[in-house]
Scaffold this motif. Structure first.
Motif, PDB file in Angstrom:
ATOM      1  N   GLU A  37       0.836  -1.205   0.000  1.00 53.61           N
ATOM      2  CA  GLU A  37       0.000   0.000   0.000  1.00 53.61           C
ATOM      3  C   GLU A  37       0.862   1.242   0.000  1.00 53.61           C
ATOM      4  O   GLU A  37       2.032   1.207   0.417  1.00 53.61           O
ATOM      5  CB  GLU A  37      -0.903   0.010   1.237  1.00 53.61           C
ATOM      6  CG  GLU A  37      -0.105   0.025   2.533  1.00 53.61           C
ATOM      7  CD  GLU A  37      -0.941   0.105   3.793  1.00 53.61           C
ATOM      8  OE1 GLU A  37      -2.065  -0.419   3.794  1.00 53.61           O
ATOM      9  OE2 GLU A  37      -0.466   0.688   4.781  1.00 53.61           O
ATOM     10  N   HIS A  39       2.856   4.409   0.812  1.00 57.69           N
ATOM     11  CA  HIS A  39       3.534   4.902   2.016  1.00 57.69           C
ATOM     12  C   HIS A  39       4.114   6.281   1.732  1.00 57.69           C
ATOM     13  O   HIS A  39       5.320   6.517   1.916  1.00 57.69           O
ATOM     14  CB  HIS A  39       4.623   3.921   2.468  1.00 57.69           C
ATOM     15  CG  HIS A  39       4.116   2.867   3.420  1.00 57.69           C
ATOM     16  ND1 HIS A  39       3.351   1.809   3.002  1.00 57.69           N
ATOM     17  CD2 HIS A  39       4.236   2.726   4.769  1.00 57.69           C
ATOM     18  CE1 HIS A  39       3.033   1.064   4.059  1.00 57.69           C
ATOM     19  NE2 HIS A  39       3.555   1.600   5.142  1.00 57.69           N
ATOM     20  N   VAL A  47       6.612  -1.434   2.364  1.00 60.90           N
ATOM     21  CA  VAL A  47       7.179  -1.265   3.715  1.00 60.90           C
ATOM     22  C   VAL A  47       6.628  -2.276   4.735  1.00 60.90           C
ATOM     23  O   VAL A  47       7.400  -2.940   5.436  1.00 60.90           O
ATOM     24  CB  VAL A  47       6.979   0.188   4.228  1.00 60.90           C
ATOM     25  CG1 VAL A  47       7.314   0.305   5.711  1.00 60.90           C
ATOM     26  CG2 VAL A  47       7.856   1.153   3.428  1.00 60.90           C
ATOM     27  N   ASP A  48       5.308  -2.418   4.796  1.00 57.24           N
ATOM     28  CA  ASP A  48       4.740  -3.297   5.834  1.00 57.24           C
ATOM     29  C   ASP A  48       5.072  -4.768   5.581  1.00 57.24           C
ATOM     30  O   ASP A  48       5.278  -5.544   6.524  1.00 57.24           O
ATOM     31  CB  ASP A  48       3.213  -3.131   5.908  1.00 57.24           C
ATOM     32  CG  ASP A  48       2.826  -1.716   6.319  1.00 57.24           C
ATOM     33  OD1 ASP A  48       3.696  -0.974   6.791  1.00 57.24           O
ATOM     34  OD2 ASP A  48       1.646  -1.371   6.156  1.00 57.24           O
ATOM     35  N   HIS A 166       1.508   6.561   9.977  1.00 59.96           N
ATOM     36  CA  HIS A 166       1.737   5.913   8.689  1.00 59.96           C
ATOM     37  C   HIS A 166       2.723   6.716   7.846  1.00 59.96           C
ATOM     38  O   HIS A 166       2.460   7.887   7.548  1.00 59.96           O
ATOM     39  CB  HIS A 166       0.389   5.787   7.953  1.00 59.96           C
ATOM     40  CG  HIS A 166       0.488   5.102   6.642  1.00 59.96           C
ATOM     41  ND1 HIS A 166       0.624   3.733   6.514  1.00 59.96           N
ATOM     42  CD2 HIS A 166       0.502   5.586   5.387  1.00 59.96           C
ATOM     43  CE1 HIS A 166       0.700   3.422   5.238  1.00 59.96           C
ATOM     44  NE2 HIS A 166       0.640   4.527   4.534  1.00 59.96           N
ATOM     45  N   GLU A 171       8.072   5.079  10.436  1.00 55.51           N
ATOM     46  CA  GLU A 171       8.347   4.218   9.270  1.00 55.51           C
ATOM     47  C   GLU A 171       9.454   4.784   8.376  1.00 55.51           C
ATOM     48  O   GLU A 171      10.174   4.022   7.732  1.00 55.51           O
ATOM     49  CB  GLU A 171       7.066   3.972   8.473  1.00 55.51           C
ATOM     50  CG  GLU A 171       6.142   3.017   9.212  1.00 55.51           C
ATOM     51  CD  GLU A 171       4.964   2.562   8.378  1.00 55.51           C
ATOM     52  OE1 GLU A 171       4.679   1.352   8.364  1.00 55.51           O
ATOM     53  OE2 GLU A 171       4.316   3.415   7.740  1.00 55.51           O
TER      54      GLU A 171
END
Ligand SMILES: [Zn+2]
Length: 265
Positions: A37, A39, A47-48, A166, A171
């Motif tokens: 998704e 970022h 990233v996730d 987020h 992150e």
């Protein structure tokens, strides 16, 4: 890719007799779950997924023998709220929960008694918890969901930005620490959030769970201040996250299933 290096805890690299032998000494697996998704304009969409996979590997590597087994990571998650930004790929809550449920039942048939779901994407949490409940109901094994990064209270203490949810300070830092070449700091923005009610604050211990499409509250897709991300903060965050999770996984792994439910400390 040519590789003859054997990593003894990665499920997918073992033969079935090797897995059978492993299962005689260890009954715990880590299942990393990610998302693909947006970022923000400065971080890649993986990233996730990357972080969950990386963390599962690092945690298992740091555990004592016999190490927990690490499953292949699930790349896709529940990301419909980011769909107004291109690159976001989302599956439904129903699809993800059913998929994880099926996997859990299959793991139980293999003899696994404890499943630790390492969730790299906050908005997968309700769906994964639902799957965990159903696996526990039907297979009577231990299943838990650990959602790291932005929900880790220890990390919030290291950040200057409120509501860093987020692609923000956390992150950006954690990605800078692992993959500096993947971060376009010149595109990082300050998108610090301020809500009309502090019960909506993501870092309010008395806050509520609530849902919104990201483009309603951020033009860039960032929720937080990405400009405050640094390699140093990221390294410290990984150290804390991995350390916390190693202690948790060890305590689950070393406690027999019956005692997990019955022991009083
Ligand atoms: Zn993320």
């Amino acid at each position: 890719m040519k590789s003859d290096k054997k990593i003894g805890f990665l499920w997918e690299l073992m033969t079935w007799p090797e897995i059978e032998a492993c299962l005689k000494t260890v009954d715990t697996v880590i299942l990393p779950c990610g998302a693909i998704e947006q970022h923000g304009p400065h971080l890649p969409v993986d990233v996730d997924y990357y972080d969950a996979k990386y963390m599962a590997y690092k945690v298992a590597e740091a555990c004592e023998d016999p190490k927990p087994l690490v499953l292949p990571s699930i790349p896709f998650g529940v990301s419909y709220h980011h769909e107004d930004f291109k690159g976001t790929l989302s599956v439904t809550n129903d699809a993800l929960s059913k998929f994880v449920y099926d996997l859990g039942i299959s793991l139980a048939k293999n003899g696994i008694k404890k499943i630790i779901i390492l969730n790299g994407h906050g908005d997968n949490a309700p769906t994964l918890s639902y799957a965990a409940q159903m696996i526990n109901r039907d297979a009577k094994i231990f299943v838990c969901v650990d959602t790291g990064e932005t929900s880790d209270v220890d990390l919030q203490k290291l950040t200057d930005t409120p509501n860093d949810a987020h692609a923000g300070e956390i992150e950006t830092s954690t990605t800078l620490a692992l993959r500096p070449g993947m971060v376009q700091m010149d595109k990082a923005q300050d998108a610090t959030l301020k809500f009309g009610s502090n019960f909506l604050d993501f870092d309010n211990a008395r806050g509520v769970s609530w849902y919104v499409r990201t483009n309603k509250i951020s033009e860039s897709g960032i929720l937080g201040d990405a400009t405050k991300g640094t390699v140093e903060k990221g390294e410290k965050m990984w150290e804390i996250m991995i350390g916390n999770m190693v202690r948790f996984v060890e305590s689950i792994k070393n406690t027999p299933l019956d005692d997990l439910y019955q022991k009083r400390y």
